[in-house]
Design a protein around this motif. Structure first.
Motif, short mmCIF file in Angstrom:
data_model
loop_
_atom_site.label_atom_id
_atom_site.label_comp_id
_atom_site.label_asym_id
_atom_site.label_seq_id
_atom_site.Cartn_x
_atom_site.Cartn_y
_atom_site.Cartn_z
N GLU A 1 9.96 14.43 -43.73
CA GLU A 1 10.97 14.81 -42.40
C GLU A 1 9.99 15.44 -41.14
O GLU A 1 9.00 16.21 -41.61
N ASP A 2 10.20 15.09 -40.12
CA ASP A 2 9.61 15.68 -39.11
C ASP A 2 10.28 15.45 -37.74
O ASP A 2 10.38 14.61 -37.13
N ASP A 3 11.02 16.69 -37.38
CA ASP A 3 12.02 16.34 -36.34
C ASP A 3 11.47 17.72 -35.17
O ASP A 3 12.42 18.30 -34.57
N GLY A 4 10.25 17.93 -35.13
CA GLY A 4 9.72 18.83 -34.13
C GLY A 4 9.37 20.27 -34.94
O GLY A 4 8.69 21.22 -34.31
N MET A 5 9.93 20.64 -35.86
CA MET A 5 9.79 21.98 -36.71
C MET A 5 8.77 21.89 -37.68
O MET A 5 8.10 20.90 -37.77
N ILE A 6 8.35 22.96 -38.01
CA ILE A 6 6.94 22.91 -38.79
C ILE A 6 7.45 22.44 -40.32
O ILE A 6 8.11 22.88 -40.93
N THR A 7 6.88 21.36 -40.49
CA THR A 7 6.93 20.38 -41.83
C THR A 7 5.84 20.25 -42.33
O THR A 7 5.58 19.37 -43.36
N SER A 8 4.85 20.97 -42.08
CA SER A 8 3.36 20.93 -42.67
C SER A 8 2.73 22.14 -42.44
O SER A 8 3.13 22.91 -41.52
N ARG A 9 1.82 22.51 -43.30
CA ARG A 9 1.40 23.97 -43.35
C ARG A 9 0.40 23.96 -41.90
O ARG A 9 -0.60 23.46 -42.00
N GLY A 10 0.63 24.86 -41.07
CA GLY A 10 -0.06 25.07 -39.97
C GLY A 10 -0.33 24.16 -39.21
O GLY A 10 0.41 23.06 -38.92
N VAL A 11 -1.50 23.95 -38.21
CA VAL A 11 -1.72 22.82 -37.47
C VAL A 11 -2.46 21.79 -38.40
O VAL A 11 -2.68 21.80 -39.50
N ASP A 12 -2.54 20.62 -37.62
CA ASP A 12 -3.20 19.47 -38.24
C ASP A 12 -4.94 19.97 -38.52
O ASP A 12 -5.45 19.93 -37.44
N ARG A 13 -5.25 19.97 -39.64
CA ARG A 13 -6.53 20.67 -39.87
C ARG A 13 -7.39 19.50 -40.19
O ARG A 13 -8.63 19.75 -40.55
N SER A 14 -7.05 18.08 -40.08
CA SER A 14 -7.85 17.21 -40.64
C SER A 14 -8.97 16.91 -39.29
O SER A 14 -8.45 16.51 -38.32
N ALA A 15 -10.34 17.19 -39.39
CA ALA A 15 -11.06 17.19 -38.20
C ALA A 15 -11.44 15.68 -38.09
O ALA A 15 -11.63 14.93 -38.93
N GLY A 16 -11.67 15.41 -36.83
CA GLY A 16 -12.12 13.91 -36.57
C GLY A 16 -13.51 13.71 -36.72
O GLY A 16 -13.95 12.84 -36.75
N TYR A 17 -14.47 14.67 -36.70
CA TYR A 17 -15.86 14.67 -36.62
C TYR A 17 -16.29 16.03 -37.20
O TYR A 17 -15.97 17.08 -37.59
N GLU A 18 -17.50 15.62 -37.91
CA GLU A 18 -18.40 16.95 -38.28
C GLU A 18 -19.49 17.01 -37.38
O GLU A 18 -19.80 15.84 -36.66
N TYR A 19 -19.78 18.25 -36.89
CA TYR A 19 -20.64 18.42 -35.76
C TYR A 19 -21.98 19.43 -36.44
O TYR A 19 -21.88 20.04 -37.49
N LEU A 20 -23.21 19.33 -35.69
CA LEU A 20 -24.32 19.88 -36.07
C LEU A 20 -25.32 19.91 -34.81
O LEU A 20 -24.98 19.07 -33.79
N ILE A 21 -26.46 20.68 -34.96
CA ILE A 21 -27.26 20.64 -33.93
C ILE A 21 -28.47 19.96 -34.43
O ILE A 21 -28.89 19.92 -35.68
N ASP A 22 -28.79 18.95 -33.63
CA ASP A 22 -29.75 17.78 -33.89
C ASP A 22 -31.42 18.53 -33.79
O ASP A 22 -31.44 19.66 -33.39
N GLY A 23 -32.24 17.72 -34.21
CA GLY A 23 -33.78 18.12 -33.88
C GLY A 23 -34.04 18.34 -32.56
O GLY A 23 -35.14 19.12 -32.29
#
Length: 609
Positions: free
Chosen positions: A319-341
Motif C-alpha cells: 500500500e502507498d497512500d501518502g503515509m510512511i509505508t517504507s522505512r525512512g526515506v528512499d535510500r536507493s542512490a542514483g549514483y556513486e560519487y568520488l573525487i577524480d585524479g
C-alpha cells in the motif's frame, strides 16, 4: 550440550577455600551423566544448527552438587519457553526471587564453576560456588546489547532440601549467564522500528532500535511484545512510538503466527481501542517494518484488533497512500560519487555499464576549486566539497550552470590533517563537518547546508574527531575519535533543543562499537543499524567488517579482503555495492561478486548522505 560447553569429570569436595574446577554441561538429550572416573577435558560440542531445538534435562535423582550446577547452567542454554527446566534446579524461595529476564551476561566461553564446601565434613548440607569467566557483553532487561570487559565472578549457593534430601540452588545471581557460542545460537538481533521525534529530525521518519530475542522461543510474539514496550533507554529521548502508553497484547494471547497468506493478526488491549485511523496505520507500520526485519518474507500484512475483537486497521506492504509505508526515506542512490585524479567531483551509476565517471553538473564538477573530499545531499541535488588543502568548505547545487560562491566555512589548522574532515548530510538536510584545528577543535552543523555554522556540544568527548557520518534518521551519528594514537568508532545520539532565540545541538551518550579494534581508519553506514568498518586489532593486520550500532557482532564473514583500504563507502540501501579507495584505486564490490577496479586514479568515494 551448549555449543561452547565443556564437561569435566566430577571431583570430590574438599576443605573450605580449596577449589575444584567443574565445566559445564551435558547436551540436552544425553541419557545420563557419569558419576565416576578421572578428571579430564572433553572437547566442546560443535555449533548447533540454527533450526535445532535444544532442551535440557531435569535434575537426576540424588544428583550431587556439581551435577546440579552443571545441569542448571546447561538449562540456561536451552530452548525452554520460560526456563522451566532451569527452575527445577532451584529451591522454592529461589524460584520466587530469580528473574531470568533481568539480563543476559555473555562470556567469552561457557562459565566455569568452582566449588567449595562450607564445612569440613563430606556430608555437609551446604555448598558455595563461584562462577567465573571473561565478560563479552550484557543484554539488559530491555534486550539491548552492550559490549563489556573484565572478569565475571558471581556466587551460587546450594542447600540440601530437608523434605527430599535433594540438592538444590537457593541463592544465585539474577538473569542468565552463558558463553558466546551459545548466545549466538540462541539469540538473534532484530530491529524494532519507531518514529523519530519531530523536534529532533524535522519530518518524522523511522529509526531502528536493535534488540536481541531468543530465536527459538516464540520469537514473533517476543518481537511484538518488545516493540509495544517502546524504545530502549538509549534511543528513547529522540524516538517515539505511535502505540498509546500502556498498550500490550490482549490478555490471554498465546503465540502470534502469520497465516499461510503471510498475514498476522495482533490483538491489543483496550488502550488501543480509540486510536484514530491514521495513528492506527502508523502502529501497523511499526509492526510491519519490525516483523519484516525479523522474517523478511514472512509478513506481508498486519491487522490490528481491539480488546473486543473488532478490527482497528489493516496495513499491507504494497500500500502507498501518502503515509510512511517504507522505512525512512528512499535510500536507493542514483549514483556513486568520488573525487577524480583532477580533484573534481564525479559520479558513476551502478546501473550504467560504462565505468568511466562523469563530472557532476555544476561548479564542483567543473574543477573551479580542487577538492579532496565531498558529500552529496540525500536528494542528490546539492553537494559539499572540501578544498584540496582542507581549509575551505563549499556548498553548490548539482545543476548545470550552478555557481560556487564563497566558502561556507574555513579552518585555520596549520596543516592539511589539522583541518576539515569529509562532511556529511543528515536526513533533515543539515550539513555536518569537524574542524580538527588543535587550537580550536569543533564539530559543526550548518542548517540546510548554508546557515551560520553552529558548534555542536560534545560533553564527555574523549579524543579528536577524525571522521563524522550522520545516519539517515538524523538522530544518530558515527564518529571516529583519535586519542593517544589510537582511533576507535563511537555512536552518539543527536539531541536538539530549540527555543525562540536559539537552537542547541548536542552529541550525548557516546558508546564504543569496536572495542577490539585499536586503529579504525574508515567507516560508513551500511544499513538501518549497521556500519562497515576498516580497522586493525592490536598486533593484527587491516581488516574490513560489519558491526551493529550496539557493538554486537554480525554472524558470517565480512567483505572479502582488500589491500590498503583508505576510505570506504556504503549505501544504507544494502542491495547497492560497497565502494572503496584502495591500493588498486577506486574499487567496487557488488553483492555476490568480487572486488572490481572502477577507476585507477581517484579518492574519497561516497554515497549520498
Amino acid at each position: 550440550m551448549g555449543a561452547d560447553r565443556a564437561k569435566r569429570g566430577r571431583g570430590r569436595p574438599v576443605r573450605a577455600t580449596a577449589y575444584v574446577g567443574i565445566g559445564a554441561v551435558l547436551l540436552a538429550g544425553c541419557a545420563s551423566m557419569p558419576d565416576s572416573g578421572d578428571m579430564r577435558d572433553v572437547e566442546s560440542t560443535p555449533r548447533q544448527d540454527a533450526q535445532v531445538r535444544v532442551f535440557a534435562l531435569p535434575p537426576a535423582e540424588d544428583a550431587e552438587p556439581q551435577e546440579i550446577v552443571q545441569g542448571f547452567l546447561e538449562a540456561l542454554t536451552s530452548d525452554d519457553l520460560n526456563y522451566e527446566t532451569a527452575r527445577r534446579y532451584l529451591t522454592g524461595d529461589a524460584l520466587k526471587t530469580w528473574d531470568p529476564g533481568a539480563s543476559t551476561t555473555v562470556l567469552d566461553e561457557a562459565p566455569t564453576a568452582y566449588t567449595r564446601v562450607t564445612g569440613e565434613r563430606p556430608e555437609a548440607d551446604e555448598y558455595g560456588f563461584e562462577l567465573s569467566g571473561r565478560n563479552v557483553a550484557r543484554v539488559d532487561g530491555q534486550h539491548a546489547y552492550t559490549p563489556t570487559g573484565g572478569q565475571y565472578r558471581k556466587h551460587v549457593h546450594l542447600t540440601r532440601v530437608k523434605q527430599t534430601r535433594q540438592w538444590r540452588i537457593d541463592q544465585l545471581p539474577q538473569g542468565v549467564v552463558l558463553g558466546r557460542s551459545d548466545f549466538e545460537r540462541n539469540y538473534k538481533s532484530i530491529n524494532k522500528y519507531y518514529f523519530t521525534s519531530a523536534a529532533q529530525s524535522g519530518e518524522p521518519g523511522t529509526v531502528a532500535d536493535p534488540v536481541y530475542v531468543r530465536s527459538q522461543v516464540d520469537p514473533v510474539t517476543q518481537v511484538v511484545r518488545d516493540l509495544l514496550k517502546g524504545p530502549t533507554s538509549w534511543l528513547n529521548p529522540v524516538a517515539r512510538t505511535s502505540f498509546p502508553s500502556g498498550t500490550t497484547l490482549l490478555k490471554g494471547t498465546k503465540a502470534l503466527t502469520p497465516d499461510d497468506q503471510n498475514r498476522l493478526v495482533v490483538p491489543l488491549n483496550k488502550k488501543a481501542n480509540r486510536v484514530s485511523a491514521s495513528r492506527c496505520r502508523e502502529m501497523a507500520a511499526q509492526l510491519l517494518f519490525t516483523l519484516q526485519d525479523y522474517m523478511p518474507t514472512g509478513v506481508d500484512e498486519v491487522e490490528l484488533q481491539g480488546s473486543t475483537g473488532a478490527q482497528l486497521c489493516v496495513l499491507r506492504e504494497t500500500e502507498d497512500d501518502g503515509m510512511i509505508t517504507s522505512r525512512g526515506v528512499d535510500r536507493s542512490a542514483g549514483y556513486e560519487y568520488l573525487i577524480d585524479g583532477e580533484h573534481k567531483l564525479v559520479r558513476l551509476s551502478e546501473r550504467d555499464p560504462v565505468t568511466t565517471p562523469s563530472p557532476v553538473p555544476g561548479a564542483l564538477g567543473e574543477g573551479e576549486r580542487q577538492l579532496r573530499s565531498a558529500a552529496v545531499s540525500r536528494g542528490e541535488d546539492r553537494a559539499a566539497g572540501v578544498s584540496a588543502d582542507g581549509s575551505e568548505l563549499y556548498v553548490a547545487p548539482l545543476t548545470a550552470g550552478g555557481t560556487l560562491g564563497d566558502p561556507v566555512l574555513r579552518s585555520s589548522g596549520a596543516t592539511a590533517k589539522d583541518r576539515l574532515t569529509t562532511p556529511s548530510w543528515d536526513g533533515r538536510g543539515d550539513l555536518w563537518v569537524a574542524d580538527r584545528d588543535p587550537d580550536k577543535p569543533r564539530l559543526l552543523v550548518l542548517a540546510d547546508g548554508m546557515g551560520e555554522p553552529l558548534e555542536v556540544r560534545t560533553p564527555n568527548l574523549d579524543g579528536r574527531i577524525e571522521a563524522v557520518r550522520v545516519a539517515a534518521d538524523g538522530v544518530r551519528v558515527a564518529l571516529i575519535l583519535e586519542s593517544k594514537g589510537k582511533r576507535a568508532l563511537y555512536i552518539g545520539r543527536i539531541e536538539r533543543d530549540a527555543d525562540a532565540e536559539s537552537t542547541t545541538v548536542s552529541i550525548v551518550e557516546l558508546r564504543s562499537v569496536t572495542p577490539d579494534l585499536e586503529d579504525v581508519t574508515a567507516m560508513s553506514w551500511a544499513g538501518d543499524s549497521q556500519l562497515v568498518v576498516v580497522g586493525r586489532e592490536p598486533g593484527g593486520v587491516q581488516q574490513m567488517r560489519y558491526v551493529r550500532v550496539d557493538g554486537s557482532p554480525i554472524p558470517g564473514s565480512g567483505p572479502s579482503a582488500l589491500t590498503g583500504v583508505e576510505e570506504i563507502a556504503a549505501s544504507e540501501d544494502e542491495s547497492q555495492p560497497l565502494v572503496a579507495h584502495s591500493a588498486d584505486g577506486i574499487v567496487r564490490l557488488s553483492p555476490g561478486q568480487q572486488w572490481q577496479t572502477v577507476v585507477k586514479e581517484g579518492s574519497a568515494p561516497v554515497y549520498p548522505g
